[in-house]
Design a protein around this motif. Structure first.
Motif, PDB file in Angstrom:
ATOM      1  N   GLU A 232     107.388  98.209  19.233  1.00  0.00           N
ATOM      2  CA  GLU A 232     108.702  97.587  19.272  1.00  0.00           C
ATOM      3  C   GLU A 232     108.871  96.480  18.224  1.00  0.00           C
ATOM      4  O   GLU A 232     109.869  95.756  18.240  1.00  0.00           O
ATOM      5  N   GLN A 233     107.888  96.342  17.326  1.00  0.00           N
ATOM      6  CA  GLN A 233     107.966  95.386  16.218  1.00  0.00           C
ATOM      7  C   GLN A 233     108.201  93.943  16.709  1.00  0.00           C
ATOM      8  O   GLN A 233     108.966  93.186  16.121  1.00  0.00           O
ATOM      9  N   LYS A 234     107.516  93.581  17.790  1.00  0.00           N
ATOM     10  CA  LYS A 234     107.708  92.222  18.311  1.00  0.00           C
ATOM     11  C   LYS A 234     106.499  91.319  18.081  1.00  0.00           C
ATOM     12  O   LYS A 234     106.500  90.163  18.491  1.00  0.00           O
ATOM     13  N   TYR A 235     105.468  91.851  17.445  1.00  0.00           N
ATOM     14  CA  TYR A 235     104.283  91.053  17.133  1.00  0.00           C
ATOM     15  C   TYR A 235     104.116  90.954  15.630  1.00  0.00           C
ATOM     16  O   TYR A 235     104.485  91.871  14.878  1.00  0.00           O
ATOM     17  N   SER A 236     103.503  89.852  15.221  1.00  0.00           N
ATOM     18  CA  SER A 236     103.120  89.733  13.819  1.00  0.00           C
ATOM     19  C   SER A 236     101.855  90.554  13.576  1.00  0.00           C
ATOM     20  O   SER A 236     101.216  91.029  14.525  1.00  0.00           O
ATOM     21  N   GLU A 237     101.497  90.706  12.323  1.00  0.00           N
ATOM     22  CA  GLU A 237     100.300  91.495  12.004  1.00  0.00           C
ATOM     23  C   GLU A 237      99.055  90.871  12.611  1.00  0.00           C
ATOM     24  O   GLU A 237      98.176  91.572  13.120  1.00  0.00           O
ATOM     25  N   GLU A 238      98.967  89.538  12.560  1.00  0.00           N
ATOM     26  CA  GLU A 238      97.809  88.846  13.128  1.00  0.00           C
ATOM     27  C   GLU A 238      97.737  89.023  14.641  1.00  0.00           C
ATOM     28  O   GLU A 238      96.660  89.292  15.202  1.00  0.00           O
ATOM     29  N   GLU A 239      98.888  88.909  15.319  1.00  0.00           N
ATOM     30  CA  GLU A 239      98.910  89.094  16.770  1.00  0.00           C
ATOM     31  C   GLU A 239      98.565  90.535  17.150  1.00  0.00           C
ATOM     32  O   GLU A 239      97.865  90.776  18.145  1.00  0.00           O
ATOM     33  N   THR A 240      99.035  91.472  16.333  1.00  0.00           N
ATOM     34  CA  THR A 240      98.712  92.880  16.606  1.00  0.00           C
ATOM     35  C   THR A 240      97.215  93.129  16.502  1.00  0.00           C
ATOM     36  O   THR A 240      96.610  93.804  17.359  1.00  0.00           O
ATOM     37  N   ASN A 241      96.571  92.581  15.474  1.00  0.00           N
ATOM     38  CA  ASN A 241      95.128  92.742  15.301  1.00  0.00           C
ATOM     39  C   ASN A 241      94.351  92.111  16.448  1.00  0.00           C
ATOM     40  O   ASN A 241      93.325  92.647  16.898  1.00  0.00           O
ATOM     41  N   GLN A 242      94.841  90.986  16.941  1.00  0.00           N
ATOM     42  CA  GLN A 242      94.181  90.341  18.072  1.00  0.00           C
ATOM     43  C   GLN A 242      94.264  91.199  19.333  1.00  0.00           C
ATOM     44  O   GLN A 242      93.285  91.331  20.082  1.00  0.00           O
ATOM     45  N   LEU A 243      95.439  91.795  19.557  1.00  0.00           N
ATOM     46  CA  LEU A 243      95.596  92.676  20.709  1.00  0.00           C
ATOM     47  C   LEU A 243      94.717  93.917  20.588  1.00  0.00           C
ATOM     48  O   LEU A 243      94.123  94.367  21.578  1.00  0.00           O
ATOM     49  N   VAL A 244      94.622  94.461  19.370  1.00  0.00           N
ATOM     50  CA  VAL A 244      93.773  95.644  19.152  1.00  0.00           C
ATOM     51  C   VAL A 244      92.320  95.301  19.438  1.00  0.00           C
ATOM     52  O   VAL A 244      91.592  96.082  20.088  1.00  0.00           O
ATOM     53  N   ASP A 245      91.860  94.124  18.974  1.00  0.00           N
ATOM     54  CA  ASP A 245      90.481  93.708  19.238  1.00  0.00           C
ATOM     55  C   ASP A 245      90.238  93.525  20.733  1.00  0.00           C
ATOM     56  O   ASP A 245      89.184  93.907  21.263  1.00  0.00           O
ATOM     57  N   GLN A 246      91.200  92.951  21.416  1.00  0.00           N
ATOM     58  CA  GLN A 246      91.068  92.762  22.864  1.00  0.00           C
ATOM     59  C   GLN A 246      91.020  94.107  23.587  1.00  0.00           C
ATOM     60  O   GLN A 246      90.195  94.313  24.497  1.00  0.00           O
ATOM     61  N   ASN A 247      91.887  95.033  23.185  1.00  0.00           N
ATOM     62  CA  ASN A 247      91.901  96.366  23.802  1.00  0.00           C
ATOM     63  C   ASN A 247      90.624  97.139  23.496  1.00  0.00           C
ATOM     64  O   ASN A 247      90.151  97.921  24.337  1.00  0.00           O
TER      65      ASN A 247
END
Length: 466
Positions: A232-247
């Motif tokens: 949904e394009q609601k995260y920045s690239e840095e936030e997306t990478n953090q979520l991917v690492d957490q997942n």
């Protein structure tokens, strides 16, 4: 005329029975109940509120029945249709809609059990030569045929013998040992069904805690694809990478917990499944020795075992838990996606392989797969090795299975399938009859003779009844 038929077919003097398979669906009553339910909930029919949506998987348009990923979906009732089809929907939002009913009717004549004894004995002739020949020849209704066969041999307590005959023949006729059991055949479908019969309780014991945990968790907690995480394009690239690492860490933890449960319960695997794994391992080793190849090269032995234990047992149950009666209803899309990633990881480990650039977002899991590979080999060595007395005790009681199997009815189903392929059997018999004293000739003649006899007996029974 009736007396003449009974003189030709002595078995007609014995009472036969018939059973009808049909579905009665009172759709008008159901629609009325749905309408009354809608009135109680005060649902007011209104126009659909369509919006262009990308669905998680291919769905059928409710108008033209064609599949697509991109469709218009109603935010009220959830009905999906192509944009050009949405104007042709004949029901309003909030109504019961339409129900399509498909049913099948068939009638079978079942004779006394003793009538089918020669037929069963003919199937077992010369190490199941007819069934081994049909292994890759049967394509239509292969699953129904294999199910009927296995229910017959389970009832006769002859499961391991038929499995060994089919397994040895399939391995011998597979040119590349790397792909053994990777395609659908009478062998793979038969073993698949037997594992579901004998292993359902064990499967629930191992997988249900993990499935319940995933279904109760937050959405996208295992998603490693950045495009899905930030759909949904609601995260920045840095936030997306953090979520991917957490997942990634979450997926690794769940995989570790699931594998721990599988390894810890290895002694609880039903004895019937372990005997099948032992037959597969011994057959692969024997064929490898015959061909002069190393069975450990490319992990051929392990991959042949995981073709059933994981590809057709554990992983399908993770992908479709409701079909295995592990859940009452299909999981939510987010939980289903998490279990898809879980099954994908476990299956890749079982294949003794790693993720490639084709799914680059899964590459971080390769280190985990590398670390778990020795444990997987130890597990497969154990489940395919000869059993001790404690392991032999973990068997599904035969009377428990016998009560649910009607042997004459299952043999009727086997006979029906063999009638469909009788020209194929006759053609093969004519071909091998040209060879001097071919060992399979008597087996094919006996089966064809019994199929013809039961067919004529059924026709005579119908004439006497009419």
């Amino acid at each position: 005329y009736r007396d003449d038929l009974k003189a030709r077919f002595p078995d007609l003097n014995r009472k036969a029975r018939s059973y009808d398979i049909h579905v009665r669906f009172y759709h008008e009553h159901l629609l009325e109940r749905l309408r009354m339910c809608g009135e109680r909930q005060r649902i007011v029919p209104q126009k659909h509120d369509f919006s262009d949506t990308t669905l998680a998987s291919n769905n059928k348009c409710c108008v033209c029945q064609k599949q697509a990923v991109r469709m218009s979906k109603c935010s009220g009732c959830g009905v999906a249709a192509h944009e050009e089809c949405s104007n042709r929907i004949s029901f309003n939002c909030g109504t019961a809609g339409r129900i399509r009913v498909k049913y099948k009717y068939s009638r079978e004549i079942i004779h006394a059990k003793d009538v089918y004894v020669p037929f069963y004995n003919a199937l077992c002739t010369n190490n199941f030569c007819v069934l081994r020949y049909l292994n890759l020849k049967v394509t239509q209704q292969r699953e129904a045929f294999s199910k009927a066969l296995m229910r017959v041999f389970i009832k006769q307590k002859n499961t391991q013998r038929i499995i060994k005959g089919l397994v040895v023949d399939e391995i011998a006729n597979t040119p590349d040992m790397k792909i053994v059991f990777r395609h659908n055949s009478l062998t793979t479908k038969s073993i698949d069904y037997s594992m579901k019969v004998f292993g359902h309780e064990y499967l629930a014991q191992v997988l249900c805690p993990v499935i319940y945990h995933v279904c109760k968790s937050d959405a996208n907690r295992c998603e490693m694809d950045p495009t899905r995480v930030n759909a949904e394009q609601k995260y920045s690239e840095e936030e997306t990478n953090q979520l991917v690492d957490q997942n990634f860490r979450t997926l690794r933890e769940i995989c570790t917990a699931l594998l721990a449960r599988i390894y810890a319960t290895k002694r609880k695997i039903p004895a019937q499944i372990r005997l099948t794994m032992q037959v597969i391992r011994e057959s692969v080793l024997a064929e490898s020795e015959t061909r002069g190849i190393d069975p450990m090269k490319d992990d051929v032995t392990y991959v042949s075992l995981t073709a059933f234990l994981f590809l057709r047992f554990f992983c399908p149950a993770l992908l479709n838990p409701s079909l295995f009666n592990l859940l009452d209803e299909p999981p939510e899309p987010s939980a289903a996606r998490d279990m898809t990633l879980l099954a994908k990881t476990i299956q890749t480990l079982a294949n003794m392989s790693s993720f490639s650039n084709k799914e680059s977002f899964m590459l971080p899991m390769n280190e985990f797969l590398q670390a778990e590979r020795p444990k997987m080999r130890q597990y497969l060595d154990f489940v395919s090795s000869p059993m001790d007395e404690d392991s032999k005790a973990v068997a599904i009681p035969e009377p428990y299975l016998d009560d649910s199997i009607d042997l004459p009815k299952e043999l009727v189903r086997v006979h029906r399938h063999l009638r469909h392929v009788q020209p194929l059997m006759q053609s093969h018999l004519d071909e091998i009859s040209t060879e001097n004293e071919h060992e399979d000739c008597d087996g094919f003649r006996n089966v064809i003779k019994q199929v013809d006899y039961i067919t004529e007996l059924n026709l005579a029974e119908e004439k006497t009844v009419s």
